[in-house]
Write a protein that holds these residues in place. Structure first.
Motif, PDB file in Angstrom:
ATOM      1  N   VAL A 143      50.991  41.192  37.822  1.00  0.00           N
ATOM      2  CA  VAL A 143      49.697  41.387  37.159  1.00  0.00           C
ATOM      3  C   VAL A 143      48.676  42.021  38.093  1.00  0.00           C
ATOM      4  O   VAL A 143      48.813  41.971  39.315  1.00  0.00           O
ATOM      5  CB  VAL A 143      49.114  40.040  36.650  1.00  0.00           C
ATOM      6  CG1 VAL A 143      50.083  39.343  35.728  1.00  0.00           C
ATOM      7  CG2 VAL A 143      48.727  39.137  37.822  1.00  0.00           C
ATOM      8  N   ARG A 144      47.672  42.609  37.477  1.00  0.00           N
ATOM      9  CA  ARG A 144      46.450  42.983  38.186  1.00  0.00           C
ATOM     10  C   ARG A 144      45.324  42.152  37.591  1.00  0.00           C
ATOM     11  O   ARG A 144      45.265  41.970  36.369  1.00  0.00           O
ATOM     12  CB  ARG A 144      46.155  44.473  37.998  1.00  0.00           C
ATOM     13  CG  ARG A 144      47.020  45.380  38.862  1.00  0.00           C
ATOM     14  CD  ARG A 144      46.942  46.827  38.433  1.00  0.00           C
ATOM     15  NE  ARG A 144      47.686  47.025  37.192  1.00  0.00           N
ATOM     16  CZ  ARG A 144      47.189  47.586  36.095  1.00  0.00           C
ATOM     17  NH1 ARG A 144      45.951  48.021  36.062  1.00  0.00           N
ATOM     18  NH2 ARG A 144      47.936  47.693  35.001  1.00  0.00           N
ATOM     19  N   THR A 145      44.455  41.643  38.439  1.00  0.00           N
ATOM     20  CA  THR A 145      43.396  40.778  37.936  1.00  0.00           C
ATOM     21  C   THR A 145      42.313  40.637  38.986  1.00  0.00           C
ATOM     22  O   THR A 145      42.574  40.846  40.175  1.00  0.00           O
ATOM     23  CB  THR A 145      43.946  39.371  37.600  1.00  0.00           C
ATOM     24  OG1 THR A 145      42.879  38.547  37.120  1.00  0.00           O
ATOM     25  CG2 THR A 145      44.561  38.695  38.825  1.00  0.00           C
ATOM     26  N   ASN A 146      41.131  40.280  38.543  1.00  0.00           N
ATOM     27  CA  ASN A 146      40.098  39.918  39.521  1.00  0.00           C
ATOM     28  C   ASN A 146      39.910  38.397  39.584  1.00  0.00           C
ATOM     29  O   ASN A 146      38.972  37.915  40.204  1.00  0.00           O
ATOM     30  CB  ASN A 146      38.766  40.620  39.226  1.00  0.00           C
ATOM     31  CG  ASN A 146      38.169  40.190  37.892  1.00  0.00           C
ATOM     32  OD1 ASN A 146      38.868  39.596  37.061  1.00  0.00           O
ATOM     33  ND2 ASN A 146      36.906  40.502  37.677  1.00  0.00           N
TER      34      ASN A 146
ATOM     35  N   PRO B  61      40.223  35.207  41.228  1.00  0.00           N
ATOM     36  CA  PRO B  61      40.394  35.117  42.688  1.00  0.00           C
ATOM     37  C   PRO B  61      41.554  34.238  43.142  1.00  0.00           C
ATOM     38  O   PRO B  61      42.039  34.402  44.262  1.00  0.00           O
ATOM     39  CB  PRO B  61      39.055  34.547  43.166  1.00  0.00           C
ATOM     40  CG  PRO B  61      38.434  33.898  41.984  1.00  0.00           C
ATOM     41  CD  PRO B  61      38.942  34.619  40.780  1.00  0.00           C
TER      42      PRO B  61
ATOM     43  N   LYS C 251      46.841  34.012  43.606  1.00  0.00           N
ATOM     44  CA  LYS C 251      47.928  33.716  44.554  1.00  0.00           C
ATOM     45  C   LYS C 251      47.996  32.237  44.906  1.00  0.00           C
ATOM     46  O   LYS C 251      48.669  31.842  45.860  1.00  0.00           O
ATOM     47  CB  LYS C 251      47.775  34.577  45.806  1.00  0.00           C
ATOM     48  CG  LYS C 251      47.936  36.060  45.472  1.00  0.00           C
ATOM     49  CD  LYS C 251      48.153  36.932  46.660  1.00  0.00           C
ATOM     50  CE  LYS C 251      48.400  38.369  46.185  1.00  0.00           C
ATOM     51  NZ  LYS C 251      48.632  39.291  47.301  1.00  0.00           N
ATOM     52  N   MET C 252      47.275  31.406  44.159  1.00  0.00           N
ATOM     53  CA  MET C 252      47.319  29.960  44.350  1.00  0.00           C
ATOM     54  C   MET C 252      47.953  29.339  43.113  1.00  0.00           C
ATOM     55  O   MET C 252      47.989  29.940  42.053  1.00  0.00           O
ATOM     56  CB  MET C 252      45.905  29.404  44.486  1.00  0.00           C
ATOM     57  CG  MET C 252      45.053  30.124  45.503  1.00  0.00           C
ATOM     58  SD  MET C 252      44.939  29.191  47.016  1.00  0.00           S
ATOM     59  CE  MET C 252      43.713  27.996  46.487  1.00  0.00           C
TER      60      MET C 252
ATOM     61  N   TRP D 253      39.254  39.383  34.280  1.00  0.00           N
ATOM     62  CA  TRP D 253      40.197  40.200  33.519  1.00  0.00           C
ATOM     63  C   TRP D 253      41.582  40.096  34.132  1.00  0.00           C
ATOM     64  O   TRP D 253      41.751  39.787  35.312  1.00  0.00           O
ATOM     65  CB  TRP D 253      39.735  41.654  33.432  1.00  0.00           C
ATOM     66  CG  TRP D 253      39.524  42.351  34.762  1.00  0.00           C
ATOM     67  CD1 TRP D 253      38.347  42.493  35.432  1.00  0.00           C
ATOM     68  CD2 TRP D 253      40.515  42.994  35.585  1.00  0.00           C
ATOM     69  NE1 TRP D 253      38.541  43.168  36.621  1.00  0.00           N
ATOM     70  CE2 TRP D 253      39.866  43.498  36.736  1.00  0.00           C
ATOM     71  CE3 TRP D 253      41.899  43.199  35.454  1.00  0.00           C
ATOM     72  CZ2 TRP D 253      40.539  44.175  37.753  1.00  0.00           C
ATOM     73  CZ3 TRP D 253      42.577  43.889  36.466  1.00  0.00           C
ATOM     74  CH2 TRP D 253      41.895  44.365  37.614  1.00  0.00           C
TER      75      TRP D 253
ATOM     76  N   CYS E 299      43.229  34.043  50.301  1.00  0.00           N
ATOM     77  CA  CYS E 299      43.701  34.306  48.934  1.00  0.00           C
ATOM     78  C   CYS E 299      44.747  33.310  48.467  1.00  0.00           C
ATOM     79  O   CYS E 299      44.826  33.008  47.283  1.00  0.00           O
ATOM     80  CB  CYS E 299      44.212  35.732  48.796  1.00  0.00           C
ATOM     81  SG  CYS E 299      45.718  36.064  49.707  1.00  0.00           S
ATOM     82  N   ASP E 300      45.567  32.799  49.381  1.00  0.00           N
ATOM     83  CA  ASP E 300      46.636  31.894  48.953  1.00  0.00           C
ATOM     84  C   ASP E 300      46.688  30.604  49.772  1.00  0.00           C
ATOM     85  O   ASP E 300      47.626  29.828  49.635  1.00  0.00           O
ATOM     86  CB  ASP E 300      47.995  32.600  48.975  1.00  0.00           C
ATOM     87  CG  ASP E 300      48.375  33.111  50.362  1.00  0.00           C
ATOM     88  OD1 ASP E 300      47.634  32.818  51.332  1.00  0.00           O
ATOM     89  OD2 ASP E 300      49.389  33.820  50.473  1.00  0.00           O
TER      90      ASP E 300
ATOM     91  N   TYR F 186      48.187  49.208  43.414  1.00  0.00           N
ATOM     92  CA  TYR F 186      47.271  48.056  43.369  1.00  0.00           C
ATOM     93  C   TYR F 186      47.714  46.968  44.338  1.00  0.00           C
ATOM     94  O   TYR F 186      46.894  46.248  44.897  1.00  0.00           O
ATOM     95  CB  TYR F 186      47.264  47.515  41.938  1.00  0.00           C
ATOM     96  CG  TYR F 186      46.496  46.225  41.753  1.00  0.00           C
ATOM     97  CD1 TYR F 186      45.129  46.241  41.515  1.00  0.00           C
ATOM     98  CD2 TYR F 186      47.146  44.991  41.814  1.00  0.00           C
ATOM     99  CE1 TYR F 186      44.418  45.060  41.352  1.00  0.00           C
ATOM    100  CE2 TYR F 186      46.443  43.807  41.653  1.00  0.00           C
ATOM    101  CZ  TYR F 186      45.080  43.847  41.415  1.00  0.00           C
ATOM    102  OH  TYR F 186      44.388  42.675  41.252  1.00  0.00           O
ATOM    103  N   HIS F 187      49.008  46.816  44.539  1.00  0.00           N
ATOM    104  CA  HIS F 187      49.507  45.711  45.360  1.00  0.00           C
ATOM    105  C   HIS F 187      49.637  46.065  46.848  1.00  0.00           C
ATOM    106  O   HIS F 187      50.132  45.262  47.619  1.00  0.00           O
ATOM    107  CB  HIS F 187      50.857  45.217  44.812  1.00  0.00           C
ATOM    108  CG  HIS F 187      50.733  44.680  43.415  1.00  0.00           C
ATOM    109  ND1 HIS F 187      50.174  43.461  43.132  1.00  0.00           N
ATOM    110  CD2 HIS F 187      51.052  45.226  42.221  1.00  0.00           C
ATOM    111  CE1 HIS F 187      50.178  43.267  41.817  1.00  0.00           C
ATOM    112  NE2 HIS F 187      50.701  44.315  41.249  1.00  0.00           N
TER     113      HIS F 187
ATOM    114  N   HIS G 100      35.078  38.101  46.956  1.00  0.00           N
ATOM    115  CA  HIS G 100      34.348  39.186  46.291  1.00  0.00           C
ATOM    116  C   HIS G 100      32.846  38.943  46.204  1.00  0.00           C
ATOM    117  O   HIS G 100      32.086  39.860  45.932  1.00  0.00           O
ATOM    118  CB  HIS G 100      34.963  39.477  44.916  1.00  0.00           C
ATOM    119  CG  HIS G 100      36.305  40.143  45.046  1.00  0.00           C
ATOM    120  ND1 HIS G 100      36.462  41.494  45.164  1.00  0.00           N
ATOM    121  CD2 HIS G 100      37.555  39.611  45.144  1.00  0.00           C
ATOM    122  CE1 HIS G 100      37.740  41.788  45.298  1.00  0.00           C
ATOM    123  NE2 HIS G 100      38.422  40.667  45.280  1.00  0.00           N
TER     124      HIS G 100
END
Lengths: 639, 639
Positions: free
Chosen positions: A211-214, A216, A219-220, A278, B464-465, B524-525, B551
């Motif tokens: 997926v692509r997403t904002n 945050p 990844k958790m 999104w 992030c994770d 994107y990745h 962000h």
């Protein structure tokens, strides 16, 4: 012999090559057993299915020498879980907290969950099996079996068939194991019923994708409650994300266990739940919808010849990622017990403890899962409801809700370290048949090595090569008991150690009674099992490594285990004031030491005081004598 | 174009598939270069040869993603070195001391030497090369070459031939690299002389085998001096042991560089030296006798088109296990410099720094090796001599002799962390062309991030994770500079961070001037190089992970590196009082932070203060502007 001459004979026939079947097969293949292993599927899992390896399971995989191969797939690692809830103003979700997935109060080598799809995990086992000349026969199924006893040594007849029905064979085996999964032919034939602990069933949708997403926390691991529904996010290898969505529950007024949802519907639901963030999909790797209820098999075996394990015996929601991990431990538990019976070490009656130990764990799992899943499924109060419910919204928001409380309480369980077996023939207690004043217990003697629990991890220095090592990993999963002789201060315990060694050397000791028949021709370089296949001895000194001279300070047979002599000289943050951290972590006196007996699967069996004279070995003779075949500790050693 | 149409063209022709050639090839293949790689041998090393991977080299292999494959071979690990000397009563040897091979004063992730035979190491590289469609052409040799400049872009013509002479080809290349080893056709053709730093040459015998012995330190690295001679013991994978024995030295009265010894003679000598301990051989895996002197090539390149590295440029005794490790670092040093020139980032003149940086290291190595080897070779005083020499034998014995002193002093060198490059265009100093008041230096500002030195290891939490990670390993060896933005406290540096990001965004900044041409279509990745192939930006906050919202707290382009944002919230035993251990280990103020620029090979380039306004980026523009192709920091960005 009543059976025809053409029936091939196996030590065990294993049905199903998922996690439970593969781990069992891998152990038994390494220990030299002849295995017939079949699976209905034409190939290993391609995508999806189970994917969470808990910290305890990673220890186990490492102990089997498989961790590196697992990690070569660069899995995702979950260190924290984030909780998201509806904002009170109705404008979407916000994070209300995070919590370590394996908090520091749990003493884990690997305080994270490893996420990797089941097929990659299966392939690691299959590669290992192939080294031992076991291949999975595919796609084959079981079509009949009977413990007819027509062959005393191979009492079970098993009929197998290619799934296309054109080919079949009938074989005889000492054991039959079903790791068939939730729909089990074997369980059905045995007439074993499933008890549904929690009457509520659910339909789950699970989707793996890139997926692509904002958002945050993509990844958790996240549990997200929103006014538009609930979702669970689990990161995966190769930039993938798994989403769990509950599609229906049996408490719905229009409950239908066959209710389904398209991928587009799930994606649309996910978008609504994640708003204002999104999310878009690059691709979907796997998608499945399945109804599942909580169930537990009433029996795991009827005759200690035909066994079941894994999903075949327990089903539950996917929330806590416990399925595969419980399956691994089912298999590990059974493997060494079969080994000890078939190799003539232990009485056949020990096989009963497979069901009693593992069913207890499954029951605990289901109880846990039930409350956990309910909390997950429950819609959180909406913004309006919350505003109505409380004037002081801010304070309310920062208090932990039931879900978070439950989560914290269950970390020990989900990490895998919460497993505690009840007292029984292996797990010494005051009521154990072996009664000797030298047995130590957590209750009376404050030893931290609690019977029925995994041995605590401890970092020590190996004397022979000065390598800093993890003591709990030093003996591989080789089917042997691990005898940890904590020496304490060598000046203090010199005589006790000599007496201990002398006691081991007596013909009727638990140790000498099970000397390998091939002991005289054993390889000089054999590190773990030079004398007996059932014991590996580790000796740990409260001393600095350079001060330990193995052959001067240890008599035989202890000195023969020169690769398993350690200095307890590495500082440990968890016991910062201890001079001998490993001793301290076991709860043993740093000067006087003690003996910790660990079962082949890593759980503590008993703890015994180390004293002058024959007492220490006497106590161990009583312990092992309570379940092994030979009579121990008297002058009449042989049956 | 003067050359015929049939000559194939390569970015580089690499001669020799030992450690230096393979590492260079692996880097350049990953970065997309077209490679012709040949080796005279019909297959990779089968047994023996180099075998010691130093701690620093293991970091490098991990940074290349190759450590797991190396470790899958279960190498031996050396944590300690033991010293054995003659007993004073003439009754054999005794241990006089041990010392960590990488003592705790060195901040190493892996404080041990990894022992594995060269062939297994070569195979790991070859497997990686194959993934990038590079195969080693064997058995081929170079038979001629010339930088004739007939093709401006491919100025070097290289003639190659099968070793049987029946097949040959001539190709054109941008570069030719010789990793041929001590006997180098290329070096000879270039007329580059070897300077012998130390006139003493030695004949060494080296024997790998599986032994049985009661010598207690057989799994440790040992240097043993006895009245019967000296020997060095090095443990190896698969129960093997390597023995080094000095067979002759040019200071002998009957010196003969062709002197040899049979395996039986070496075994007999070893037995005498090890007495009173016994030793027997199960088998001998490899045995070699070779004369070697200290030598260093006067030049590593004459024209920055034909380069040499590894044993081709420096030979020395095998004692300190430095050969392969120095070769690795030669190759790594050259790889990114070629990459930066060929990809249009840096001026061709930077290639001169390959020789100046690596020859300095080789000179230091030879100086070190010389004193180290002399001490090793020196016969220790015999029992009688010692008794004569001192009345107070006990005290004397416990004082450290020269050998032990030397050993201790050289640990930093042997671990690989002692490498320090002198100030030059990459390693900022007061005399660097880039002059800006914001540059920090170890001397003036007490920053611990010393230019020309490897960046210190630091453990942080990835935001992030929530994974706990090793900061120095987060950016793989991908040819990019690593810009570490240590934010300090976000409340303190909020404006400075915004100004830094704004400065990066300016068209003429070092960062934006080298935007990837394909920036608009980048995946994107993509984690490391989303904007530029020459920079990866890591941002480290002095804050707890849950308090960092990427962000919200980071402007673009910093936020785009969301996989490289870290919380400096992991306690470190080395800086126990620091709140932000990574900041403290760099010697940066924990509140105000700073910027550490690390070269693609992990060495610190410069350290800059983080301030409001344009200063921080201005300083970096000056730094990069001193060697990159484009004009930076003005409004006229393009050449």
């Amino acid at each position: 012999m009543a059976t025809g001459p053409k029936q091939a004979k196996y030590d065990i026939v294993i049905i199903g090559a998922g996690p439970v079947g593969l781990l069992l097969s891998t152990c038994l293949a390494r220990w030299g057993y002849k295995i017939k292993h079949i699976d209905m599927r034409p190939e290993p899992t391609v995508t999806g299915r189970a994917d969470g390896i808990q910290p305890r399971s990673l220890d186990l995989l490492r102990n089997m020498g498989l961790k590196r191969a697992i990690m070569a797939n660069t899995p995702a690692k979950v260190y924290e879980v984030a909780f998201w809830d509806p904002k009170q103003n109705g404008s979407g979700i916000h994070r209300t907290g995070t919590w370590p997935s394996c908090p520091s109060f749990i003493d884990a080598r690997y305080p994270f969950t490893t996420l990797l799809h089941q097929g990659l995990i299966e392939r690691v086992f299959i590669a290992d099996l192939n080294k031992n000349n076991v291949t999975i026969q595919r796609p084959w199924r079981v079509i009949g079996f009977e413990n007819d006893g027509k062959d005393k040594d191979y009492p079970v007849q098993v009929s197998l068939s290619h799934v296309d029905g054109h080919e079949s064979e009938t074989v005889r085996a000492k054991y039959l194991f079903s790791g068939e999964g939730a729909r089990s032919f074997v369980r059905e034939q045995l007439g074993v019923k499933i008890t549904h602990k929690d009457p509520i069933a659910n339909v789950w949708g699970v989707m793996d994708g890139v997926v692509r997403t904002n958002f945050p926390d993509i990844k958790m691991k996240c549990t997200i409650h929103s006014d538009a529904g609930s979702i669970m996010v689990i990161p995966r290898e190769a930039n993938m994300v798994r989403l769990y969505i509950q599609i229906a529950t049996s408490t719905d007024s229009d409950w239908d266990p066959r209710k389904t949802a398209t991928t587009e519907e799930v994606q649309a639901a996910a978008k609504k739940i994640l708003a204002p963030y999104w999310i878009e999909w690059d691709r979907i790797e796997w998608y499945s919808v399945y109804p599942i209820g909580q169930g537990i098999a009433d029996r795991y075996t009827l005759d200690e010849r035909v066994f079941m394990g894994g999903d075949c015996c327990h089903t539950h929601s996917p929330k806590a990622g416990q399925g595969m991990n419980t399956a691994f431990l089912d298999a590990q538990n059974l493997a060494w017990k079969i080994h000890h019976v078939e190799s003539g070490f232990a009485d056949r009656s020990i096989l009963k403890s497979y069901e009693s130990e593992r069913k207890l764990i499954a029951e605990k799992l289901l109880n846990f899962d039930s409350s956990y899943a309910k909390l997950f499924s429950a819609r959180q109060p909406s913004a309006g409801e919350v505003q109505d419910a409380t004037k002081n919204a801010d304070k309310e928001e920062h208090q932990e809700n039931e879900f978070v409380k439950m989560f914290k309480a269950s970390c020990e369980f989900t990490s895998g370290y919460g497993v505690a077996y009840d007292p029984n023939i292996f797990n010494w207690s005051e009521s154990h048949p072996a009664q000797h004043p030298l047995f130590l217990s957590a209750a009376k003697n404050r030893t931290k090595a609690r019977t029925g629990r995994i041995m605590a991890p401890a970092t020590v220095t190996r004397v022979c090569d000065a390598n800093v090592v993890h003591l709990e990993q030093e003996v591989p999963l080789n089917g042997s008991y691990r005898i940890y002789l904590f020496v304490g201060k060598p000046t203090v315990t010199k005589n006790a150690v000599a007496d201990f060694a002398y006691g081991l050397g007596k013909k009727t000791s638990f140790y000498s009674a099970y000397t390998r028949p091939d002991v005289d021709t054993i390889d000089y370089h054999e590190r773990h099992l030079p004398h007996s296949k059932f014991f590996t001895i580790c000796t740990i000194f409260n001393a600095h490594r350079p001060d330990i001279e193995i052959h001067e300070m240890l008599p035989e047979p202890l000195a023969r285990y020169h690769d398993h002599v350690y200095a307890d000289d590495v500082w440990d943050q968890r016991v910062p004031n201890a001079k001998a951290a490993a001793h301290a972590k076991m709860g043993l006196p740093e000067d006087e030491g003690g003996v910790v007996v660990v079962r082949p699967d890593g759980y503590v069996g008993c703890v015994v005081k180390l004293v002058h004279g024959s007492g220490t070995v006497d106590a161990l003779n009583e312990y092992f004598g309570s379940f092994c075949v030979k009579k121990l500790g008297s002058d009449v050693a042989q049956l």
